[in-house]
Each structure stands twice: as structure tokens, then as C-alpha cells.
Scaffold this active site. Structure first.
Site, PDB file in Angstrom:
ATOM      1  N   ASP A   1      85.014 -14.586  35.775  1.00  0.00           N
ATOM      2  CA  ASP A   1      84.155 -13.262  35.937  1.00  0.00           C
ATOM      3  C   ASP A   1      83.633 -13.315  37.295  1.00  0.00           C
ATOM      4  O   ASP A   1      82.945 -14.322  37.679  1.00  0.00           O
ATOM      5  CB  ASP A   1      83.145 -13.338  34.658  1.00  0.00           C
ATOM      6  CG  ASP A   1      83.913 -13.300  33.377  1.00  0.00           C
ATOM      7  OD1 ASP A   1      84.637 -12.570  33.327  1.00  0.00           O
ATOM      8  OD2 ASP A   1      83.227 -13.941  32.687  1.00  0.00           O
TER       9      ASP A   1
ATOM     10  N   ASP B   1      89.092 -17.363  31.916  1.00  0.00           N
ATOM     11  CA  ASP B   1      89.436 -16.578  32.770  1.00  0.00           C
ATOM     12  C   ASP B   1      88.205 -16.668  33.684  1.00  0.00           C
ATOM     13  O   ASP B   1      87.108 -17.338  33.648  1.00  0.00           O
ATOM     14  CB  ASP B   1      89.104 -14.887  32.021  1.00  0.00           C
ATOM     15  CG  ASP B   1      88.020 -14.934  31.007  1.00  0.00           C
ATOM     16  OD1 ASP B   1      86.887 -15.598  31.403  1.00  0.00           O
ATOM     17  OD2 ASP B   1      88.249 -14.052  30.109  1.00  0.00           O
TER      18      ASP B   1
ATOM     19  N   ASP C   1      72.803 -16.674  29.477  1.00  0.00           N
ATOM     20  CA  ASP C   1      72.013 -17.493  28.322  1.00  0.00           C
ATOM     21  C   ASP C   1      71.697 -19.041  28.481  1.00  0.00           C
ATOM     22  O   ASP C   1      70.554 -19.362  28.357  1.00  0.00           O
ATOM     23  CB  ASP C   1      73.122 -17.232  27.122  1.00  0.00           C
ATOM     24  CG  ASP C   1      74.392 -17.369  27.479  1.00  0.00           C
ATOM     25  OD1 ASP C   1      74.942 -17.578  28.563  1.00  0.00           O
ATOM     26  OD2 ASP C   1      75.519 -17.125  26.616  1.00  0.00           O
TER      27      ASP C   1
END
Ligand code: ATP
Ligand code: MG
Length: 484
Positions: free
Chosen positions: A54, A52, A128
Site C-alpha cells: 500500500d 500486497d 493501529d
């Protein structure tokens, strides 16, 4: 910060679904900055198909809602986000975040609330891994790279931004993410992460909500590289935290189920992540069943109680949603039905909603060397592909061999089984405590057996009925609820 030409790295607006482009365009038109970020950019760079896309923006969730109106919902408390619906697609739109304020972290340094809006530079530093922190503006054909992520892409290395120990303490789920991306992308883990990724560090996972850990475990099971990630989970001590096992081991059944799951994903078949949970917990379930049987519970009750126990224990680590728990219990219960079906029920069983999963499970057990399936996995495999006539013949033949088997190992309890009625696979744990049909039947069954026994006092001592162990059932331990 480097500004890269996206097209030079193989990225183009044409590769993107219209929904994400629409969201980026609408936000830009309203005067905000908007980018695609995270896994979508990373996967496009690596030539993979992103799961997907984002979006990230300097608009606050409330401002995103102003732009999209009824097509937007603000969700999350710990991490507030806007969900934008475009046609059938759902796009997650996050707002640039600044470092969290001290007051909203736990004693262990874990971030509890994370809604402090900030700049793109602050947002990048909060992500991250370097490879997850590239910002793509498709209309401008630009990628913003703040940390030389492009080098890590080229070197196939997972590098955490900032001090690895601190980043794991802030959010221990990043340990799971490290192994997931290492397995999924086939990347190596940077040495500075390996140095601090110790069993002590994994203890921090105990502070993470079991709901979140379930979600993460789902991602691990469904990414298509289960076989690669399982040994990593064990080696790094994550498995121990997720499944509360002292000496975790991947047995032949788990190994085969992992391989099968990965293959299914590769060819685009659907998978139910709860299926793999059913596999992982199967041995614990059998052990628990045996405990109950040795305490004198009848098999159906031992199974019902064992499944409740095992799932309850697991929920202290990862909270499996109710519907998934029911699925797991049904797959386990199907094992008994498929192993020794009553001939009259074979057709109905093959049409049961849980047949497919139960059969797949049985066949995997059999193929991984489980002799207790008695070849029934293969029997069902063949049976499904027969014509109606052949099916009838197969059932008749099965009936004859079953009768023969039963004659040699007959017990009166089996003889008094009620013949054809299909009982529900599982009964729910809570709710009304009505007398379920199976309980009524069991009671009736005991009475019938008792009646026969009372007339047998002059039987020979070697008669099977006199050797039969009387089962003492502790019905106070058994919870019955409404069937579904
Ligand atoms: P995929 O969707 O392929 O599993 P992803 O990288 O897109 O991988 P998501 O969980 O969708 O992972 O998160 C989107 C982005 O949000 C990540 O790429 C990362 O930049 C950021 N992110 C997600 N979880 C964390 C986290 N626990 N700590 C820091 N940043 C995170
Ligand atoms: Mg993603």
C-alpha cells in the site's frame, strides 16, 4: 522519529514489484511525498512475502487522480482512497490522515467518517499497531520509524499506538486485527492490550457493519494460520460475536477443515473462503434440518428451508455475499447427492461444477469421524482415480450393493423416485415464484403414492406401506424461485 537505512534491515527496491515502485516514483516526480506503508514494510522486515503493497502520500485523492488520470479511481466514503491500476496490479494509495473531527464519530466513539487530511506525523498516530506504522521510501533507502517499531519487530510484540481501550472503541475491528496478526506473525500481544481485551469490549463489534465483518472474517480464514487463530477467536470472545454462538467449540470437523485450509495455502492452492463458512455452519444446518423434518417437511424441503434460515441468521453478524451463499447451499446439497447417488447420475455428478467442493467437504466429514457419510467420501476418492472401464465396474458394483441395501430398507416413496433427471442443487430465494420442476415432481410423486395406497386397503397390517408415516407438508412455508 528515527530514520533507518532500509538496506540494513534487509529491504531493497529489487524486492518490490515494479507497479508499486512506479506509483511511488510518479507521485514523487509530481512533487508529492510518497511511501510504502503497512503490512508490506512489516512483512519484508520479517522476511515474509507481503500480500500486497500500500502507498501513502500527501497528495489528496483528487490530486492522485490528476497524476494517474484514467488509471485512477477514487473509492470509499467512510475512508476515501485512490485505486491506481498499473498493468494487472492494483495499488491502493491513501492520503495522510489527521485525527477525525468530533462530529463524525458515533455515540460509542466509533469513527464514521475519516477523510480529514493531515501530515505524516498525524497519519502515523492514526495507524493501529507500531509494526504497521513504518514508512518506506525505496528510492531513498529510508524507513521512517516514529514509534520505535523496530524494537517491537525484534521483540515480536504487537503494540497498539495510543491508549488501547480508546483505539478499540474508535474501531472495534482492531480486535480482530489483533488476533489475526498475533496468529499470522506468531507475535505476542502486549500486556496493556490483554488487560482491556475483555468479553465486554468485544460487545462493541455489534456496532460494526456485518459487511465489514464478513471481509475481516475472510482475511482471518485465508491468511494461512486458521488453526492458530481459531482458539484465540474463541478465548477472546470474538467467535461469539461473529457467529452468535453461546458456547462456541471447535469440533473435529472444523479443526480438520482449518488444518486442510492452512495446508492448501501453504502449497499455493486456491481456497474459497465460503468453503470454511460452509464447514462452520454445517452443524447448525443439520440441527435446523432435523427441526423441519420433525415438523413433517419432506427432506428436500427441510434442507432448502434450513439452509435459508441458517444463512439468514448468520447475515445479522456477517453478511455473506449472494454468490458465496449459493456456493454454501450447493456444497450442503451436494452432501445428499454424493451420499446416495443414483447410479445413472454418478458420471454427471463427478463432472458437476460443485463436485470438487462437495467431495472435499464430504471427505473432511468422513476423516473427522462422521459416520453418517457411510464411507462414500472414500468411495468417491477412489472412483475419481479409476480408468473408464474400472469406473463402469465400480458403478455396477455400487448399484448392486445399493439395490441390496434398498431391498432391505425399501419404502414405497423411494421406489417411486423419478429415475435419472438431474435437478438443480439449490433454488434461489427470491425472484419469480414459478413452479419449479422439483415441486411439480414432488406433487406428482405424492399423487402416485396416493394412488397406490388407495388400492392397498386389504393389505396385511405389517406391510411396510401401512407403517409408513404420511408426511404432512406445509407448502406455504416453502419458497420456490427460478432455478439457476
Ligand atoms: P495484511 O495486508 O498483511 O493483512 P496490513 O497491515 O497491510 O496487513 P491492511 O488492512 O492492508 O493491513 O491495512 C494497511 C495498513 O493500514 C495497516 O498496516 C495499518 O497501518 C493501516 N490500517 C488498516 N486498518 C486499520 C485500522 N482498522 N485502524 C488503524 N489502522 C489501520
Ligand atoms: Mg495490506
Amino acid at each position: 522519529m528515527h530514520t533507518l537505512r532500509a538496506s540494513k534491515y534487509g529491504l531493497s527496491i529489487k524486492q518490490l514489484p515494479p507497479s508499486i515502485v512506479e506509483v511511488i516514483d510518479a507521485l514523487t516526480k509530481a512533487g508529492y511525498d510518497a511511501y510504502i506503508v503497512g503490512g508490506g514494510v512489516r512483512d519484508l522486515m520479517l522476511g515474509l512475502h507481503p500480500k500486497d503493497f500500500d502507498a501513502v502520500t500527501n497528495a489528496t485523492p483528487a490530486q492522485v487522480k490528476e497524476v494517474f488520470g484514467r488509471r485512477c479511481r477514487i473509492i470509499g466514503r467512510r475512508f476515501e482512497l485512490a485505486h491506481v491500476y498499473v498493468g494487472r496490479d492494483l495499488i491502493e494509495v491513501a492520503t495522510f490522515r489527521a485525527p477525525p473531527k468530533k462530529a463524525v464519530t458515533s455515540a460509542q466513539g466509533m469513527i464514521l467518517r475519516d477523510n480529514n487530511w493531515g501530515t505524516i506525523e498525524q497519519d502515523f498516530a492514526r495507524r493501529d499497531f507500531s509494526i504497521n506504522a513504518m514508512y518506506y521510501q525505496p528510492r531513498k533507502d529510508q524507513i521512517l520509524d516514529f514509534c520505535n517499531a523496530i524494537q517491537d519487530i525484534k521483540k515480536k510484540t504487537l503494540r497498539l499506538l495510543g491508549d488501547p481501550a480508546l483505539r478499540f472503541e474508535e474501531d472495534p475491528v482492531r480486535m480482530l486485527r489483533t488476533l489475526r496478526f498475533a496468529a499470522k506473525l506468531n507475535f505476542s500481544i502486549a500486556p496493556e492490550i490483554l488487560k482491556i481485551f475483555t468479553p465486554e469490549m468485544t460487545q462493541l463489534l455489534r456496532d460494526v457493519s456485518p459487511h465489514r465483518l464478513y471481509d475481516e472474517s475472510q482475511k482471518l480464514f485465508t491468511m494461512g494460520h486458521l488453526q492458530r487463530v481459531l482458539p484465540l477467536l474463541i478465548d477472546f470472545g470474538i467467535w461469539k460475536q461473529l457467529f452468535a454462538e453461546a458456547r462456541p467449540q471447535v469440533n473435529a470437523f472444523i479443526e480438520l477443515a482449518a488444518k486442510n485450509t492452512d495446508q492448501r495455502i501453504q502449497v499455493g492452492k486456491t481456497i474459497n473462503p465460503a468453503f470454511f463458512y460452509a464447514v462452520l455452519l454445517w452443524e447448525k444446518f443439520l440441527e435446523r434440518c432435523n427441526d423441519y423434518l420433525s415438523k413433517g417437511l419432506v427432506p428436500a424441503e427441510a434442507r432448502a428451508q434450513a439452509s435459508l434460515d441458517v444463512l439468514k441468521r448468520q447475515s445479522t453478524r456477517t453478511v455473506i455475499p449472494r454468490f458465496a451463499e449459493t456456493f454454501i447451499r450447493e456444497v450442503w446439497e451436494m452432501q445428499t447427492r454424493l451420499l446416495n447417488p443414483k447410479p445413472q447420475q454418478i458420471q454427471a455428478l463427478a463432472g458437476h461444477a460443485r463436485f470438487r467442493a462437495g467431495f472435499d467437504f464430504l471427505l473432511l466429514r468422513e476423516k473427522s469421524g462422521d459416520k453418517t457419510t457411510e464411507g462414500m467420501g472414500t468411495w468417491w476418492d477412489v472412483y475419481q482415480n479409476l480408468s473408464n472401464d474400472e469406473k463402469e465396474k465400480a458403478i455396477a458394483q455400487y448399484n448392486r450393493s445399493r439395490a441390496k441395501k434398498r431391498r432391505s430398507a425399501a419404502t414405497l416413496v423411494e421406489e417411486t423416485e423419478t429415475p435419472t433427471e438431474m435437478t438443480p442443487l439449490v433454488v434461489e430465494r427470491e425472484g419469480r415464484r414459478s413452479r419449479s420442476p422439483s415441486r411439480q415432481r414432488n406433487e406428482k410423486q405424492t399423487t402416485r403414492v396416493d394412488a397406490v395406497v388407495s388400492t392397498t386397503s386389504n393389505l396385511d397390517a405389517s406391510h411396510p406401506i401401512l407403517k409408513r408415516k404420511r408426511v404432512q407438508r406445509d407448502l406455504t412455508q416453502v419458497v420456490f424461485g427460478p432455478t439457476q
